[in-house]
Design an enzyme around this catalytic site. Structure first.
Site, PDB file in Angstrom:
ATOM      1  N   THR A   1      -1.347  -2.527   5.597  1.00  0.00           N
ATOM      2  CA  THR A   1      -1.739  -1.322   6.336  1.00  0.00           C
ATOM      3  C   THR A   1      -2.651  -0.500   5.432  1.00  0.00           C
ATOM      4  O   THR A   1      -2.218  -0.044   4.378  1.00  0.00           O
ATOM      5  CB  THR A   1      -0.474  -0.516   6.710  1.00  0.00           C
ATOM      6  OG1 THR A   1       0.386  -1.372   7.464  1.00  0.00           O
ATOM      7  CG2 THR A   1      -0.818   0.715   7.520  1.00  0.00           C
TER       8      THR A   1
ATOM      9  N   THR B   1       0.873  -1.183   0.000  1.00  0.00           N
ATOM     10  CA  THR B   1       0.000   0.000   0.000  1.00  0.00           C
ATOM     11  C   THR B   1       0.910   1.234   0.000  1.00  0.00           C
ATOM     12  O   THR B   1       0.977   1.960   0.990  1.00  0.00           O
ATOM     13  CB  THR B   1      -0.925   0.029   1.237  1.00  0.00           C
ATOM     14  OG1 THR B   1      -0.139  -0.260   2.426  1.00  0.00           O
ATOM     15  CG2 THR B   1      -2.035  -0.982   1.133  1.00  0.00           C
TER      16      THR B   1
ATOM     17  N   LEU C   1       5.121  -6.551  12.601  1.00  0.00           N
ATOM     18  CA  LEU C   1       6.499  -7.059  12.580  1.00  0.00           C
ATOM     19  C   LEU C   1       7.472  -5.998  12.084  1.00  0.00           C
ATOM     20  O   LEU C   1       7.099  -5.092  11.341  1.00  0.00           O
ATOM     21  CB  LEU C   1       6.598  -8.325  11.724  1.00  0.00           C
ATOM     22  CG  LEU C   1       6.258  -8.268  10.226  1.00  0.00           C
ATOM     23  CD1 LEU C   1       7.351  -7.634   9.393  1.00  0.00           C
ATOM     24  CD2 LEU C   1       5.986  -9.664   9.719  1.00  0.00           C
TER      25      LEU C   1
ATOM     26  N   GLY D   1      19.171   9.844  15.131  1.00  0.00           N
ATOM     27  CA  GLY D   1      19.763   9.429  13.867  1.00  0.00           C
ATOM     28  C   GLY D   1      19.463  10.414  12.763  1.00  0.00           C
ATOM     29  O   GLY D   1      19.053  11.550  13.023  1.00  0.00           O
TER      30      GLY D   1
ATOM     31  N   CYS E   1       7.621   1.694   6.038  1.00  0.00           N
ATOM     32  CA  CYS E   1       6.375   1.947   6.768  1.00  0.00           C
ATOM     33  C   CYS E   1       6.228   3.360   7.323  1.00  0.00           C
ATOM     34  O   CYS E   1       5.265   4.042   6.999  1.00  0.00           O
ATOM     35  CB  CYS E   1       6.219   0.918   7.880  1.00  0.00           C
ATOM     36  SG  CYS E   1       5.924  -0.739   7.237  1.00  0.00           S
TER      37      CYS E   1
ATOM     38  N   ASN F   1       2.269   3.288  14.361  1.00  0.00           N
ATOM     39  CA  ASN F   1       3.434   3.746  13.610  1.00  0.00           C
ATOM     40  C   ASN F   1       3.664   5.242  13.767  1.00  0.00           C
ATOM     41  O   ASN F   1       4.801   5.700  13.858  1.00  0.00           O
ATOM     42  CB  ASN F   1       3.285   3.382  12.123  1.00  0.00           C
ATOM     43  CG  ASN F   1       3.812   1.982  11.845  1.00  0.00           C
ATOM     44  OD1 ASN F   1       4.264   1.299  12.760  1.00  0.00           O
ATOM     45  ND2 ASN F   1       3.751   1.555  10.604  1.00  0.00           N
TER      46      ASN F   1
HETATM   47  N1  LIG Z   1       7.511  -4.292   5.472  1.00  0.00           N
HETATM   48  C1  LIG Z   1       7.163  -4.158   6.738  1.00  0.00           C
HETATM   49  O1  LIG Z   1       8.008  -4.136   7.640  1.00  0.00           O
HETATM   50  C2  LIG Z   1       5.725  -4.068   7.132  1.00  0.00           C
HETATM   51  C3  LIG Z   1       5.350  -4.213   8.464  1.00  0.00           C
HETATM   52  C4  LIG Z   1       4.003  -4.128   8.810  1.00  0.00           C
HETATM   53  C5  LIG Z   1       3.049  -3.882   7.833  1.00  0.00           C
HETATM   54  N2  LIG Z   1       3.435  -3.717   6.542  1.00  0.00           N
HETATM   55  C6  LIG Z   1       2.391  -3.489   5.531  1.00  0.00           C
HETATM   56  O2  LIG Z   1       2.159  -4.717   4.854  1.00  0.00           O
HETATM   57  C7  LIG Z   1       1.854  -4.481   3.474  1.00  0.00           C
HETATM   58  C8  LIG Z   1       2.848  -5.216   2.597  1.00  0.00           C
HETATM   59  O3  LIG Z   1       4.141  -4.707   2.838  1.00  0.00           O
HETATM   60  P1  LIG Z   1       5.458  -5.406   2.276  1.00  0.00           P
HETATM   61  O4  LIG Z   1       6.609  -4.668   2.831  1.00  0.00           O
HETATM   62  O5  LIG Z   1       5.363  -6.873   2.461  1.00  0.00           O
HETATM   63  O6  LIG Z   1       5.297  -5.069   0.711  1.00  0.00           O
HETATM   64  P2  LIG Z   1       6.071  -5.730  -0.515  1.00  0.00           P
HETATM   65  O7  LIG Z   1       6.020  -4.732  -1.599  1.00  0.00           O
HETATM   66  O8  LIG Z   1       7.380  -6.262  -0.066  1.00  0.00           O
HETATM   67  O9  LIG Z   1       5.183  -7.005  -0.891  1.00  0.00           O
HETATM   68  C9  LIG Z   1       3.945  -6.954  -1.522  1.00  0.00           C
HETATM   69  C10 LIG Z   1       3.907  -8.087  -2.539  1.00  0.00           C
HETATM   70  O10 LIG Z   1       2.582  -8.278  -3.024  1.00  0.00           O
HETATM   71  C11 LIG Z   1       2.657  -8.676  -4.381  1.00  0.00           C
HETATM   72  N3  LIG Z   1       1.330  -8.466  -5.003  1.00  0.00           N
HETATM   73  C12 LIG Z   1       0.695  -7.303  -5.281  1.00  0.00           C
HETATM   74  N4  LIG Z   1      -0.528  -7.549  -5.780  1.00  0.00           N
HETATM   75  C13 LIG Z   1      -0.688  -8.889  -5.827  1.00  0.00           C
HETATM   76  C14 LIG Z   1      -1.742  -9.749  -6.235  1.00  0.00           C
HETATM   77  N5  LIG Z   1      -2.901  -9.279  -6.690  1.00  0.00           N
HETATM   78  N6  LIG Z   1      -1.541 -11.088  -6.146  1.00  0.00           N
HETATM   79  C15 LIG Z   1      -0.380 -11.570  -5.674  1.00  0.00           C
HETATM   80  N7  LIG Z   1       0.640 -10.811  -5.254  1.00  0.00           N
HETATM   81  C16 LIG Z   1       0.499  -9.482  -5.328  1.00  0.00           C
HETATM   82  C17 LIG Z   1       3.777  -7.815  -4.936  1.00  0.00           C
HETATM   83  O11 LIG Z   1       4.326  -8.333  -6.101  1.00  0.00           O
HETATM   84  C18 LIG Z   1       4.765  -7.823  -3.757  1.00  0.00           C
HETATM   85  O12 LIG Z   1       5.715  -8.862  -3.877  1.00  0.00           O
HETATM   86  C19 LIG Z   1       1.895  -2.967   3.314  1.00  0.00           C
HETATM   87  O13 LIG Z   1       0.599  -2.464   3.472  1.00  0.00           O
HETATM   88  C20 LIG Z   1       2.767  -2.510   4.458  1.00  0.00           C
HETATM   89  O14 LIG Z   1       2.471  -1.187   4.866  1.00  0.00           O
HETATM   90  C21 LIG Z   1       4.743  -3.821   6.167  1.00  0.00           C
END
Ligand SMILES: NC(=O)c1ccc[n+]([C@@H]2O[C@H](COP(=O)([O-])OP(=O)(O)OC[C@H]3O[C@@H](n4cnc5c(N)ncnc54)[C@H](O)[C@@H]3O)[C@@H](O)[C@H]2O)c1
Length: 437
Positions: free
Chosen positions: A118, A82, A149, A252, A259, A207
């Protein structure tokens, strides 16, 4: 699990490890190809082993066929990205909405559709509408289960969470999720059941609060530099107060990552849209943006006002240690500006250099280790506090460098030892020790 990124891959592997049968759907062919060959497309400590074990046990699988993956399941987690929407700062929920529609078309019976991504308040309701429109006869519930996480310690965070937040108006959905999370509940992780909207907002509130805490200590660090106080003593002096807490009080170069920047910005927009603007979060975003773009200026000033023709070594590129994630990393504006101002940048990061290449100027020289990076450098800037940088020998650095300036933007080096080696040490929010000639 729709989405095999940082959250989907870790949550999928962890659920599988708890005994659940998990199918991860990933739409990016390159990531999928890597997973099919047993390679993990991201760097996250311990994830390769966890994935391998659960694939071998037959509980975890990867594929690109969403319809095949969701046939017959009890719960579908949406863990797609997102990111910030271009132009207005809102969270872009188009991937979430698209996934919801695909899921609706593919489900074969009752299931709970859970947003782990999110998402702005109201997204869960919107998902329900999208699904209803796609399949009016479908029996399903929607829930929000935000993920807390942290990259770099994601497995531990998932397996031993401070809490699990589950938002839904449906008792049936609550029951499915309660069962899924039961192993964690048994180790006494509290489960907070809320409404859909409350769970969605809880993630942004968490956050934003942490980002505000970091920004607060960064401002205190600036003040410390002016008055000759030590920000670490202040952090300890206030952090030992249980009402404040010691975490996230480390100064920092400004927060980055996948995020905090996007979530604080999205919360600003959400609050404005609903007519309850958050001036605290607005200030946090503005102060942090200014800090990140101002860091390069600090370096330039420390280099006697110009880096033209100078060589600057940058240690650490990822937004924090133990991840290869470069999203909104403070290193990017710093290096871009230094390169613009005519510096030669020699950079090293233990795992981030692959992703960094796409974001940094072509002129950056990527080095084999920290000592290689500082060879002939006029200044050293430590941006990310990887453990392997903590014990660098000041005398060896001094010998390899042409200049003497060391800017420690994470305060990991020992100021006295660096000064004793003849280096001009500058930390964040603490008085510089006198260096020896
Ligand atoms: N990265 C973090 O530390 C973290 C922590 C908590 C929450 N979040 C939230 O979790 C969500 C995901 O974050 P992330 O860091 O894993 O993102 P990311 O970009 O690493 O992963 C998202 C994945 O979804 C895939 N995707 C998109 N549309 C798809 C579909 N229709 N079918 C199958 N796969 C699809 C993309 O190719 C990508 O690999 C976000 O909303 C983020 O804010 C992230």
């Amino acid at each position: 699990m729709i989405g095999g990124g940082y959250v989907g891959l870790v949550s999928g592997a962890c659920f599988a490890d708890l005994g659940v049968e998990v199918a991860v759907v990933e739409s990016d062919p390159a990531k999928l190809a890597a997973l099919a060959e047993g390679r993990i497309p991201i760097y996250e400590p311990g994830l390769d082993r966890l994935v391998a074990e659960n694939v071998a046990a037959g509980r975890l699988s990867f594929g690109g066929d969403l319809a095949a993956a969701v046939a017959g399941v009890e719960a579908v987690f949406i863990a797609v990205g997102t990111p910030t929407r271009r132009g207005d700062g809102h969270a872009d929920v188009s991937y979430v909405n698209a996934a919801a529609e695909q899921v609706a078309r593919a489900l074969t019976g009752y299931a709970v559709v859970v947003t782990k991504s999110t998402v702005p308040v109201g997204t869960g309701r919107r998902i329900a509408e999208i699904m209803q429109r796609a399949r009016p006869e479908l029996d399903f519930d929607v829930a929000s289960n935000p993920e807390f996480l942290r990259e770099g310690s994601a497995i531990g965070d998932f397996m031993r969470p401070d809490r699990v937040v589950i938002g839904t108006g449906s008792e049936r959905a609550r029951e499915v999720l309660r069962r899924l999370y039961r192993p964690l509940y048994l180790i006494e992780a509290p489960i907070v059941f809320t409404s859909l909207e409350t769970a969605e907002l809880t993630k942004y509130a968490a956050n934003a609060f942490l980002a505000m805490k970091v920004t607060f200590i960064n401002e205190m660090a600036d003040l410390c530099e002016k008055v000759g106080a030590d920000v670490h003593d202040i952090a300890r002096g206030i952090g030992l107060d249980g009402r404040i807490g010691r975490k996230f009080l480390h100064p920092g170069p400004g927060f980055g990552g996948s995020c905090f920047p996007k979530d604080t910005l999205a919360l600003v927009r959400i609050a404005q849209d609903w007519g309850a603007p958050s001036r605290l979060v607005e200030a946090t975003v503005a102060v942090n943006d200014a800090r990140k773009s101002g860091m390069a200026v600090r370096v330039i000033q420390a280099c006697d006002g110009s880096v033209l023709g100078k060589t600057v070594a940058v240690l650490g590129l990822t937004f924090k240690p133990e991840t290869d994630d470069m999203r909104d990393a403070p290193s990017v504006p710093i290096i871009n500006r230094l390169a613009e101002e005519g510096a030669t940048v020699r950079a090293f990061d233990p795992v981030g250099m692959g992703h960094a290449r796409a974001l940094l100027p072509g002129s950056v020289v990527y080095c084999t280790d920290a000592y290689d990076a500082v060879a002939g450098a006029d200044a050293l800037v430590l941006v990310t506090e990887w453990n392997e940088f903590r014990a660098l020998a000041p005398a060896r650095l001094r010998e390899a460098m042409r200049g003497r300036l060391v800017m420690d933007l994470r305060n990991v080096f020992d100021p006295a030892a660096f000064a004793a080696a003849g280096l001009d040490y500058r930390g964040i929010g603490r008085a510089a020790p006198r260096s020896q000639p």
